[in-house]
Design an enzyme around this catalytic site. Structure first.
Site, PDB file in Angstrom:
ATOM      1  CE1 TYR A   1      53.096  44.312  71.498  1.00  0.00           C
ATOM      2  CE2 TYR A   1      52.467  46.235  72.397  1.00  0.00           C
ATOM      3  CZ  TYR A   1      53.949  45.599  72.325  1.00  0.00           C
ATOM      4  OH  TYR A   1      54.803  45.825  72.275  1.00  0.00           O
TER       5      TYR A   1
ATOM      6  CG  ASP B   1      60.084  49.837  63.219  1.00  0.00           C
ATOM      7  OD1 ASP B   1      61.181  48.242  63.216  1.00  0.00           O
ATOM      8  OD2 ASP B   1      59.062  49.173  64.016  1.00  0.00           O
TER       9      ASP B   1
ATOM     10  CE  LYS C   1      56.961  48.275  64.885  1.00  0.00           C
ATOM     11  NZ  LYS C   1      57.378  47.342  65.801  1.00  0.00           N
TER      12      LYS C   1
ATOM     13  CG  HIS D   1      59.442  44.655  69.683  1.00  0.00           C
ATOM     14  ND1 HIS D   1      58.038  44.820  69.033  1.00  0.00           N
ATOM     15  CD2 HIS D   1      59.690  45.684  70.490  1.00  0.00           C
ATOM     16  CE1 HIS D   1      57.739  44.929  70.023  1.00  0.00           C
ATOM     17  NE2 HIS D   1      57.712  45.660  70.723  1.00  0.00           N
TER      18      HIS D   1
ATOM     19  CB  THR E   1      52.713  43.803  67.500  1.00  0.00           C
ATOM     20  OG1 THR E   1      53.197  45.776  66.824  1.00  0.00           O
ATOM     21  CG2 THR E   1      54.508  43.125  67.598  1.00  0.00           C
TER      22      THR E   1
ATOM     23  CB  SER F   1      51.397  52.504  72.385  1.00  0.00           C
ATOM     24  OG  SER F   1      51.392  51.412  72.624  1.00  0.00           O
TER      25      SER F   1
END
Length: 857
Positions: A140, A290, A235, A259, A166, A117
């Site tokens: 991000y 996911d 994503k 998410h 993301t 992350s």
């Protein structure tokens, strides 16, 4: 508050991921549990993710004889122990002080990647030191792009292999648990890879509101490409439409994700939208999922619906909370054991065998069979031999060159109707449609001046000459002692697959190009296009093999690569042409991704489409690079022998280590309709017994299953032309070369006339100045797309080719290619006047973007 260490003498290890979750809950403070476990709103989407897997049923299969299953797979050219990776999650240090370093060790022990992350609690360097399997960076994008760029640079320096952007967080969802708890990070928990003094990270929701860029659009993909050479995945895709947009933007992978139910509450479960997205992607990039994965059979269910792999999220944090790195390893081990069990009981021998037939339920609800982007695994490749000469191992050629098993007959179908998604994915590749649009425009406007076709000038062709060429070749055979029966056979029968005029081609190459290639190293092909197809099919045997191409490039090579499923890495030319340093950077980038750069395609002389020519020094550097990095070069130079002046030596004539495979064509230097080309492939091929052949022999085997042979009549006509000039096509083409040089001069002269230097600077127009060939490139200050081309033909009577057609990825949107070879000087003068009128009109159109800076090419 942080996770508490499990008490000594703890009971047996958990037997399911739900048991891990229950134990983790007892070890974490309630506010931390809510932070990792909660979703947005009423948590309907959070629940839907798990419910979708609960509804999925797999069909057991018996007496399959599969034995031990193999759960390993290949994604983005890297071998994974199973189709599972650890999802990106913030602050593993909330669960255990070791945080992401413990997770990295657990993932490495299982042979699985870890997606780290942006808000990791340990530094990238620390995580990389603990990792033994691939690391990807979840990105991000901040309002301050410099922060994002520095984050990426640090991850790339630490050896990370991909970026996972993301895209579903223009703002954070309302996570009611965190709001009720007024959640704040403990003082000792912070993002270890972000600048400590530039933001207040204590409230994740508040920092997300103020720090993240809410205005991202698809241009962010190009921006990421500009700051990193790593592959890019997006994503947060939840619709087939967005998947198609992602592919059009050039992504390397898509993660179907909501998410974890933490953004838009009421959005569908990821598993429920997977099948239509898989159909839209159709194997063109990696496809992951996911959300809701809690069992090994969930992994197999996702594969059956079209995913290449899944990301496992919260359960890994549960394992960390229970027992640190050992707990995370326990979670991953449980999932992999359950996956192997499910594969065995469903008769699924490998990941590549998982498809919709595994799913229990009505056949009409099952999705179409999905082609996995990663390809089936194969044994590791042997290392390069380290010798200077390019020796090819037979096992590194495509298996079709030795596979003698008969083809499997297709099953009978009840109707003749076909669905596009059931055809090979290459038929949907835009590169296969580019020239169709040009042909359509040309047919609709027959009176236009066309700068589109790169065709020879027809005034040089005499209709009686073909017969003279054939008669000359027959006389040559007779003079060589061939009987009438042998001559008849040579003219009317198929003849040898590798060609019957190889000796003449060999002599001509030696006389004209300084290429010393024995006849046995030559395969005569149906044009250079077949040569490309044969070379790619033989050389690219592994899903991890990558073709590098100079970009912009001839669409034939990218089209052939698409047909064969060969991944392409473009190496973009600079203003003055190709820089070999960029080729080396591409080689290193692909190796960092775990893939093997197998060959580099280049047109070194007067290239199509840019018109650029490599310098002699650049040629030397390219050959040195090829030897240094065990790279083959596919050289294609069809315009040398019809260009004025002394030409630089071919790469093949400079090649002392057999690194160059030379692709030749007589379409420009003799006449196009002969459709005769050739491949010079003198690389030795060694089989496991140590016996050697030449690569040309292997190409001939493939050709025998493609065109069988190059038509004897065409070979005879070309042979006669070679005999007429003693193999020196340069001398034969002196007059055409002078014409093409004059056509180039007139084109440049007319461009200068209509756009003097001060005018083109003001308007943002420019062009390059090739030394020969059939093409040049004009830069324009507006999108040179199909719509603009239609206006040009309809309103101004002139056609050109959008340069974007020739870029394997983004690029060329504001450039056009002009081909002048087919036109007389008078037609060029008229055509450039029409083009100038179009350019002025387009610049003055309402909404025109105006001048822009950039490369001429």
């Amino acid at each position: 508050m942080t996770g508490r260490t499990a008490p000594s003498g703890a009971s047996r290890p958990p037997l399911s991921l739900d048991e891990y979750a229950e134990r983790a809950r007892t070890r974490l403070g309630p506010e931390i549990w809510d932070f990792i476990e909660g979703g947005a709103g009423e948590e309907r989407t959070l629940a839907a993710n798990r419910a979708a897997f609960d509804r999925t049923r797999l069909s057991p299969r018996v007496l399959t004889g599969v034995g031990e299953c193999d759960p390993s797979t290949t994604v983005l050219g890297r071998r994974w122990g199973a189709p599972v990776a650890v999802a990106p999650m913030a602050y593993h240090t909330l669960m255990h002080p070791d945080g992401e370093t413990a997770t990295a060790r657990a993932a490495g022990a299982a042979g699985l990647p870890l997606v780290v992350s942006t808000f990791a609690g340990r530094t990238f360097a620390e995580i990389a030191a603990a990792a033994t399997s691939p690391l990807w960076l979840q990105v991000y994008c901040f309002r301050d792009r410099d922060t994002t760029r520095r984050l990426i640079e640090h991850a790339e320096a630490a050896g990370f292999e991909a970026l996972v952007l993301t895209v579903d967080t223009p703002r954070l969802g309302r996570r009611l648990r965190d709001l009720r708890n007024d959640f704040r990070l403990p003082p000792h928990i912070a993002p270890a890879n972000l600048p400590a003094d530039e933001a207040d990270y204590s409230s994740p929701s508040e920092h997300g509101r103020t720090g993240l860029d809410p205005a991202l659009d698809w241009s962010v993909i190009a921006w990421l490409r500009s700051v990193s050479r790593l592959p890019v995945l997006v994503k947060g895709v939840m619709t087939a439409e967005d998947a198609r947009r992602a592919i059009a933007a050039g992504v390397d992978g898509i993660v179907v994700s909501n998410h974890g139910g933490r953004q838009l509450d009421g959005a569908p479960a990821t598993l429920d939208v997977l099948a239509p997205i898989a159909a839209a992607v159709d194997g063109r990039c990696a496809l992951l999922l996911d959300g809701g994965v809690r069992r090994g059979r969930d992994v197999l269910g996702a594969l059956a619906l079209g995913a290449d792999a899944v990301l496992l999220g919260r359960p890994v944090l549960h394992g960390l909370a229970v027992a640190g790195g050992a707990g995370a390893a326990g979670v991953l081990g449980l999932v992999l054991d359950e996956l192997s069990e499910a594969m065995t009981l469903t008769g699924t021998a490998t990941v590549a065998d998982a498809d919709a037939s595994l799913l229990a339920g009505p056949e009409d609800t099952a999705p179409a069979r999905h082609r996995r982007s990663g390809g089936a695994p194969r044994p590791d490749r042997p290392e390069p031999t380290g010798t200077a000469t390019a020796t090819l191992h037979k096992e590194n050629l495509h298996r079709s060159v030795t596979d003698t098993s008969p083809p499997t007959a297709p099953a009978n179908t009840p109707t003749a109707g076909l669905r596009k998604q059931d055809l090979h994915r290459s038929v949907s590749d835009p590169v296969l449609d580019t020239m169709n649009f040009l042909n359509e425009i040309t047919g609709r406007f027959p009176d236009v001046v066309s700068f589109a076709p790169g065709r020879p000038y027809e005034e040089f062709f005499d209709k009686d000459e073909i017969l003279e060429h054939i008669r000359r070749y027959l006389d040559h055979l007779a003079a060589g002692g061939a009987s009438d029966e042998a001559i008849r056979t040579a003219l009317y029968q198929y003849g040898p697959t590798a060609g019957q005029i190889r000796e003449l081609i060999s002599d001509s190459l030696r006389a004209d190009e300084g290429i010393d290639a024995p006849p046995g190293a030559i395969v005569v092909t149906v044009g250079a296009q077949e040569g490309m197809l044969l070379a790619l099919r033989a050389l690219f045997a592994d899903p991890g093999d990558v073709l590098l191409v100079a970009s912009p490039c001839y669409v034939g090579i990218t089209g052939a690569a698409s047909l064969l499923g060969v991944p392409v890495h473009p190496v973009e030319e600079r203003t003055d042409g190709l820089d070999v340093a960029d080729v080396e950077a591409a080689v290193l980038a692909e190796r960092a991704r775990g893939r093997r750069p197998r060959a580099f395609y280049v047109v070194p002389d007067h290239s199509n489409p840019s018109g650029n020519t490599m310098s002699r020094r650049a040629r030397e550097e390219l050959l040195e690079l090829a030897a240094r990095h065990d790279l083959l070069i596919l050289e294609d130079s069809p315009y040398r022998l019809v260009s004025p002046g002394v030409q630089l030596p071919t790469l093949k004539s400079m090649d002392q280590a057999r690194r160059v495979i030379h692709l030749g064509s007589y379409s420009k230097s003799v006449f196009p309709s002969a459709r005769v080309g050739f491949v010079v492939a003198d690389q030795p091929v060694r089989d496991p017994s140590g016996a050697e052949t030449l690569l040309a022999d292997e190409l001939a085997k493939i050709k025998s299953m493609v065109t069988v042979n190059t038509p004897a009549l065409s070979q005879a006509a070309v042979a006669g032309a070679l005999l007429a000039c003693g193999g020196r096509l340069t001398e034969r083409n002196a007059v055409p070369a002078k014409h093409y040089g004059e056509a180039l001069r007139v084109t440049l002269e007319q461009l200068d006339r209509h756009f003097p230097e001060d005018v083109r600077d003001r308007l943002g127009i420019g062009w390059n100045r090739p030394s020969g060939g059939f093409f040049l490139t004009v830069r324009v200050p507006f999108p040179a797309d199909n719509a603009a081309l239609l206006r040009s033909a309809e309103d101004h009577g002139v056609i050109w080719t959008p340069m974007a057609y020739f870029y394997p990825g983004p690029g060329g949107e504001r450039s056009i290619r002009l081909s002048f070879s087919y036109l007389s000087p008078a037609e060029i003068e008229d055509g450039i006047a029409r083009l100038a009128a179009f350019l002025h009109a387009e610049i003055e159109r309402p909404g025109a973007t105006g001048p822009t800076s950039g490369r001429d090419t």
